[in-house]
Design an enzyme around this catalytic site. Structure first.
Site, PDB file in Angstrom:
ATOM      1  CG  HIS A  53     -10.423  -1.251  10.192  1.00 55.86           C
ATOM      2  ND1 HIS A  53     -10.797  -0.573  11.333  1.00 55.86           N
ATOM      3  CD2 HIS A  53      -9.915   0.141   9.889  1.00 55.86           C
ATOM      4  CE1 HIS A  53      -9.977   0.234  11.250  1.00 55.86           C
ATOM      5  NE2 HIS A  53      -9.776   1.180  10.504  1.00 55.86           N
ATOM      6  NE  ARG A  75      -3.124   0.918   0.956  1.00 51.92           N
ATOM      7  CZ  ARG A  75      -4.730   1.005   1.357  1.00 51.92           C
ATOM      8  NH1 ARG A  75      -5.542  -0.432   1.285  1.00 51.92           N
ATOM      9  NH2 ARG A  75      -5.473   1.861   2.452  1.00 51.92           N
ATOM     10  CB  CYS A  76       2.224   3.496  -2.288  1.00 56.86           C
ATOM     11  SG  CYS A  76       3.454   2.000  -2.881  1.00 56.86           S
TER      12      CYS A  76
END
Ligand code: GLN
Ligand code: ZN
Length: 760
Positions: free
Chosen positions: A694, A515-516
């Site tokens: 989440h 993830r970026c």
């Protein structure tokens, strides 16, 4: 050692690693293909360093997921539940540790923030009995490849003290057992690697934290026993992100061949280090900022480097980045749309390698030219991009204490709000976003590419809002939201509409695993040109009789999730952001919106690492929120949201925000977070998240009821809200709709229960 970097970003210029890792996880490519991608990226990173003129190339910084996870695997510290029969740590095991194993229903290791960055590492789980299985073959291959390029290798190794202190909490006795065991394991490792590498960089970032006396003593023991064991290679001790402060003596006395100092954030240590450093120790000067994207003033940096060289002797100084370049994007050359005057002020990882080498470079005509270029570009940047907007500065100077304070205390506001809101006990609401469906993303992409006109796009968003309002009404929620369909990201959306921000096309930074994030850049004075959210919120309100809560991102979060200019104090940038948000709040109120949520998801993560610095930060951060929110009438209800649990220590500061309602994450900790409310009587309303958004799992009615009952032990029913623990944008409708239905049911059940109690 003349010039080196502490680490290079792993993802690649075009996020090649992200693609490869995700394809491997989906079974689209095999382990060999993934390894081939890694080999190519590493080769490329070393070549970049060599081309920049760095003589010492760094390895061991690459990772498929996280460097702490890699270190655990290197040492064979794989938690028992992930072990396969032959106890070999293959890529499958590796990714199971990071992400869990769905098939066998094995939970992933926990992940948490890496110091005060937006990078996340996997939290080591250290069992009662230390047992190692060291496999350093991967590092050997890296060293050999660097040598094959005709260069010298430096291996980065996270150190044992950090590994233990960043692990899940353990008893003092177990901690000491691990320190002892790890010293031996690291001695073996250092001895082996030391035969090949020129340098080993032992990363012990915990050396900049406030440490107990016991821990300081033990850490010192560990470091002393490690110093020297890498010979003939030399050992560099590295910490970063803050000054060493009272730990400086420990570091100086341990006998390392070199010590690194982060000159961006630890400059206060410089004089003490120069005075204390043993005469055989080299000082690595972290002059190039690894946490921000600005160009280094090379003339100033060289002046510092030369002054230290004059003091210590030319062989005892090295130029370096302040920390690993993991925290900045890869290459400014990939940016084609940034205006020239902004590019003039910036440097990404590739450019920072060149800067680092130039700081230590000998005099030459090429150096002269590079320095002249550097100074000219910075001058252009300062003149244009950094130019102050006088009206913004003027307004800032005129801010008074009154503007930071609501006109009435909470008790009075509460009455004014209740009078028109007429909410039931335990009102239900959500945190703002509803699912960002593939349809929404596709339309946004089309619009951005110019394949869809603005009118059509706006109509699509309106339909989406209508849909979200209808669904919330059907669910029976009390306070509705518009769903945030128009927002790609809670910071970017606002940044794009504010002057003083700019955006990159490819400025990705690793957040966790594959993830970026692509942080916006705040380069100039902030100003809001026109309302940013009013149309969407008023449209949503026009569709329903129920109150609609507007959503804004708060000044501290806008600040913390951006790359920020450094020519003025952060507190001042934050205040400018606060004024822009304040204007938006005023426009919303003017348009009849009287419930406004200002998200401060990042308030806690901006907290400085050292306790001594925390109050200063909290005080300007809280003031910024107050400046953004306090301009409203008594009857206007201000909400805020924070999505983390560990805030017991700052609960009084949260209270000082003086929001009417705060919603917080709670479900994962089983409301233990509410312990804070036991010792401190929180004065306003609270919405402790009753289920974990989440997780894709559907929460059960009895679980939510139980959590709410627990919350009622700490808070009176009149001041309790019912909501999920964060926004729903990452969930699917099939997941969030049933979950919210259960949540509404839980609130109703408790209301009945409570009214029965009062009647009885
Ligand atoms: N309002 C935002 C949302 O619901 C808040 C997100 C966050 O806390 N990170 O998505
Ligand atoms: Zn949240």
């Amino acid at each position: 050692m003349k010039a080196h970097i502490l680490g290079f970003p792993r993802m690649g210029r075009n996020r090649e690693l992200k693609q490869a890792v995700e394809r491997f996880q989906r079974g689209k490519i095999d382990a060999a293909a993934l390894q081939a991608c890694a080999a190519e990226l590493k080769q490329n990173h070393w070549q970049t360093q060599a081309d920049a003129g760095l003589s010492l190339l760094t390895c061991g910084d690459f990772s498929f997921y996280d460097h702490i996870l890699d270190t655990l695997c290197l040492l064979g510290l794989v938690p028992e539940r992930f072990q396969n029969e032959d106890r070999v740590v293959d890529l499958t095991t590796y990714f199971h540790m990071a992400r869990g194993d769905r098939e066998r229903n094995i939970a992933a290791m926990e992940m948490t923030k890496w110091f005060d960055t937006n990078y996340h590492y996997l939290v080591p789980e250290l069992p009662d009995q230390p047992r190692f299985r060291i496999d350093s073959s991967g590092l050997y291959r890296d060293i050999e490849q660097i040598q094959a390029m005709g260069c010298q290798a430096k291996v980065v190794l996270p150190g044992p003290v950090s590994l233990v202190l960043l692990a899940k909490p353990m008893s003092a006795q177990l901690r000491r057992r691990w320190f002892d065991a790890l010293v031996e394991a690291y001695q073996t490792l250092l001895r082996r690697l030391g035969r090949q590498a020129a340098w080993i960089q032992l990363d012990e970032p915990v050396a900049v934290l406030d440490l107990d006396e016991d821990i300081r003593r033990e850490a010192h023991g560990v470091w002393r026993r490690l110093a020297g064991t890498a010979a003939p290679a030399r050992l560099l001790f590295a910490a970063y992100f803050a000054p060493y402060g009272d730990n400086l003596d420990l570091v100086c006395d341990s006998g390392f061949d070199a010590v690194h100092l982060d000159l961006q954030r630890g400059r206060d240590d410089l004089d003490a280090l120069l005075a204390r450093l043993p005469s055989t120790t080299t000082l690595s000067l972290g002059l190039v900022d690894g946490r921000n994207i600005w160009k280094t003033d090379l003339v100033a940096a060289r002046r510092c480097y030369q002054a230290v060289a004059a003091r210590l002797g030319p062989t005892r100084v090295a130029a370096a980045t302040s920390c690993s370049l993991l925290h900045v994007p890869v290459d400014l050359a990939s940016e084609t749309r940034l205006s020239a005057h902004l590019r003039d002020g910036m440097a990404f990882a590739v450019q920072k390698c060149v800067e680092t080498a130039l700081i230590a470079a000998p005099e030459s005509p090429t150096l002269e030219a590079a320095l002249a270029d550097n100074q000219a570009a910075l001058a252009r940047f300062r003149e244009s991009a950094l130019a102050a907007r006088p009206q913004v500065r003027q307004r800032l100077a005129n801010v008074t204490e009154t503007e930071l304070t609501r006109s009435s205390p909470y008790a009075r506001r509460r009455r004014a709000q209740a009078a028109w809101l007429k909410l039931p006990l335990l009102p239900t609401t959500t945190i703002g976003s509803f699912p960002q469906t593939t349809a929404i993303r596709a339309k946004r992409r089309q619009f951005k590419r110019g394949e869809m006109n603005e009118q059509a796009y706006r109509q699509f968003l309106k339909d989406e809002i209508r849909h979200v309002i209808e669904r919330q009404e059907a669910l029976g929620l009390d306070v509705l939201v518009h769903g945030e369909a128009e927002r790609n990201d809670m910071v970017e959306y606002f940044g794009e509409q504010l002057e003083g921000f700019c955006f990159t096309e490819n400025g990705w930074v690793q957040s966790y695993g594959s993830r970026c994030v692509k942080p916006p850049i705040i380069y100039g004075d902030i100003q809001r040109a026109k309302p940013m959210t009013v149309d969407w919120i008023t449209y949503a309100q026009s569709l329903t009789e129920k109150p609609v809560k507007a959503m804004l991102t708060g000044p501290v979060t806008l600040l913390c999730w951006s790359f920020v200019r450094e020519d003025v104090p952060r507190a001042m940038v934050c205040r400018q952001l606060a004024l822009a948000v304040r204007d938006e709040v005023a426009d919303l109120e003017q348009a009849g919106v009287r419930l406004i949520q200002i998200d401060e998801a990042a308030l806690r993560e901006g907290l400085p690492l050292r306790k001594a610095d925390q109050n200063h930060y909290l005080s300007w951060a809280v003031d910024a929120f107050r400046l953004a929110s306090a301009g409203v009438a008594d009857a206007t209800q201000i909400h805020t949201h924070m999505c983390y649990s560990a805030f017991n220590e700052i609960i009084e500061w949260i209270a000082r925000l003086d929001a009417d309602v705060v919603s917080i994450e709670c479900s994962r900790s089983g409301m233990t977070l509410l312990d804070a409310f036991e010792s401190y009587a929180y004065p306003n309303e609270v919405g402790p998240g009753v289920y974990d958004i989440h997780s894709p799992r559907l929460p059960r009615l009895d679980e939510m009821v139980r959590l709410l009952q627990k919350a009622l032990q700490y808070l009176p029913a009149e001041r309790l809200w019912v909501n999920p623990d964060c926004g729903l944008k990452t969930r699917r409708w099939e997941e969030c709709e049933p979950a919210l239905a259960v949540m509404v049911q839980a609130a109703r059940q408790l209301r009945l229960h409570l009214s029965a109690q009062t009647v009885g």
